[in-house]
Write a protein that holds these residues in place. Structure first.
Motif, short mmCIF file in Angstrom:
data_model
loop_
_atom_site.label_atom_id
_atom_site.label_comp_id
_atom_site.label_asym_id
_atom_site.label_seq_id
_atom_site.Cartn_x
_atom_site.Cartn_y
_atom_site.Cartn_z
N VAL A 11 0.84 -1.20 0.00
CA VAL A 11 0.00 0.00 0.00
C VAL A 11 0.88 1.25 0.00
CG1 VAL A 11 -1.73 1.30 1.29
CG2 VAL A 11 -1.95 -1.17 1.07
N ALA A 12 1.97 1.21 0.73
CA ALA A 12 2.90 2.34 0.75
C ALA A 12 3.47 2.59 -0.65
CB ALA A 12 4.02 2.09 1.75
N ALA A 13 3.76 1.53 -1.38
CA ALA A 13 4.27 1.67 -2.75
C ALA A 13 3.21 2.29 -3.66
CB ALA A 13 4.70 0.32 -3.29
N ARG A 14 1.98 1.88 -3.48
CA ARG A 14 0.89 2.48 -4.28
C ARG A 14 0.73 3.96 -3.95
NH1 ARG A 14 -2.71 -2.28 -2.87
NH2 ARG A 14 -1.94 -3.87 -4.27
N LEU A 15 0.87 4.29 -2.70
CA LEU A 15 0.79 5.69 -2.29
C LEU A 15 1.96 6.49 -2.87
CD1 LEU A 15 -0.72 7.76 -0.57
CD2 LEU A 15 0.69 7.06 1.36
N ALA A 16 3.11 5.89 -2.92
CA ALA A 16 4.28 6.56 -3.49
C ALA A 16 4.08 6.85 -4.97
CB ALA A 16 5.53 5.72 -3.28
N ARG A 17 3.31 6.03 -5.64
CA ARG A 17 3.03 6.24 -7.08
C ARG A 17 2.31 7.56 -7.33
NH1 ARG A 17 4.54 3.54 -11.47
NH2 ARG A 17 2.54 4.15 -12.27
N SER A 18 1.64 8.07 -6.33
CA SER A 18 0.95 9.35 -6.51
C SER A 18 1.93 10.51 -6.68
CB SER A 18 0.01 9.63 -5.34
OG SER A 18 0.73 9.82 -4.15
N LEU A 19 3.18 10.28 -6.31
CA LEU A 19 4.20 11.33 -6.43
C LEU A 19 5.11 11.14 -7.63
CD1 LEU A 19 5.28 11.58 -2.68
CD2 LEU A 19 3.73 13.10 -3.91
N ASP A 20 4.95 10.07 -8.39
CA ASP A 20 5.90 9.80 -9.46
C ASP A 20 5.77 10.70 -10.68
OD1 ASP A 20 3.67 8.69 -10.66
OD2 ASP A 20 4.54 6.71 -10.97
N ARG A 21 4.73 11.47 -10.75
CA ARG A 21 4.56 12.43 -11.86
C ARG A 21 4.80 13.87 -11.37
NH1 ARG A 21 0.59 8.62 -12.38
NH2 ARG A 21 0.80 7.31 -14.20
N TRP A 22 5.71 14.02 -10.46
CA TRP A 22 5.94 15.31 -9.82
C TRP A 22 6.40 16.39 -10.79
CZ3 TRP A 22 10.96 17.21 -9.76
CH2 TRP A 22 11.99 16.29 -10.01
N ARG A 23 6.99 16.03 -11.90
CA ARG A 23 7.48 17.04 -12.84
C ARG A 23 6.36 17.74 -13.61
NH1 ARG A 23 11.39 13.10 -12.85
NH2 ARG A 23 13.49 13.82 -12.46
N LYS A 24 5.15 17.21 -13.56
CA LYS A 24 4.03 17.79 -14.31
C LYS A 24 3.29 18.86 -13.52
CE LYS A 24 3.47 13.77 -17.14
NZ LYS A 24 2.60 13.00 -17.98
N TYR A 25 3.72 19.13 -12.31
CA TYR A 25 3.04 20.10 -11.45
C TYR A 25 3.76 21.45 -11.49
CZ TYR A 25 0.25 16.27 -9.62
OH TYR A 25 -0.62 15.23 -9.50
#
Length: 60
Positions: A11-25
């Protein structure tokens, strides 16, 4: 995410996936998201699932 890693790494890994597109912000959000990823990556004994997601997110 760090505390969740000890209890449920998948679940922690899935939560971390929410940050993997950080360059688009916006730049201000990019800095905060990148800092959060770096903070997670610096944790000793991080699960391999979370480490993989965070490392890939920072490498892109």
């Amino acid at each position: 995410m760090i505390a969740l890693n000890a209890v449920n790494p998948q679940v922690a890994a899935r939560l971390a996936r929410s940050l993997d597109r950080w360059r688009k912000y916006a730049p201000a959000l990019q800095e905060q998201m990148r800092a959060a990823l770096q903070q997670v990556a610096a944790v000793p004994k991080l699960s391999k699932d979370v480490l993989e997601v965070v490392t890939k997110a920072l490498a892109d």
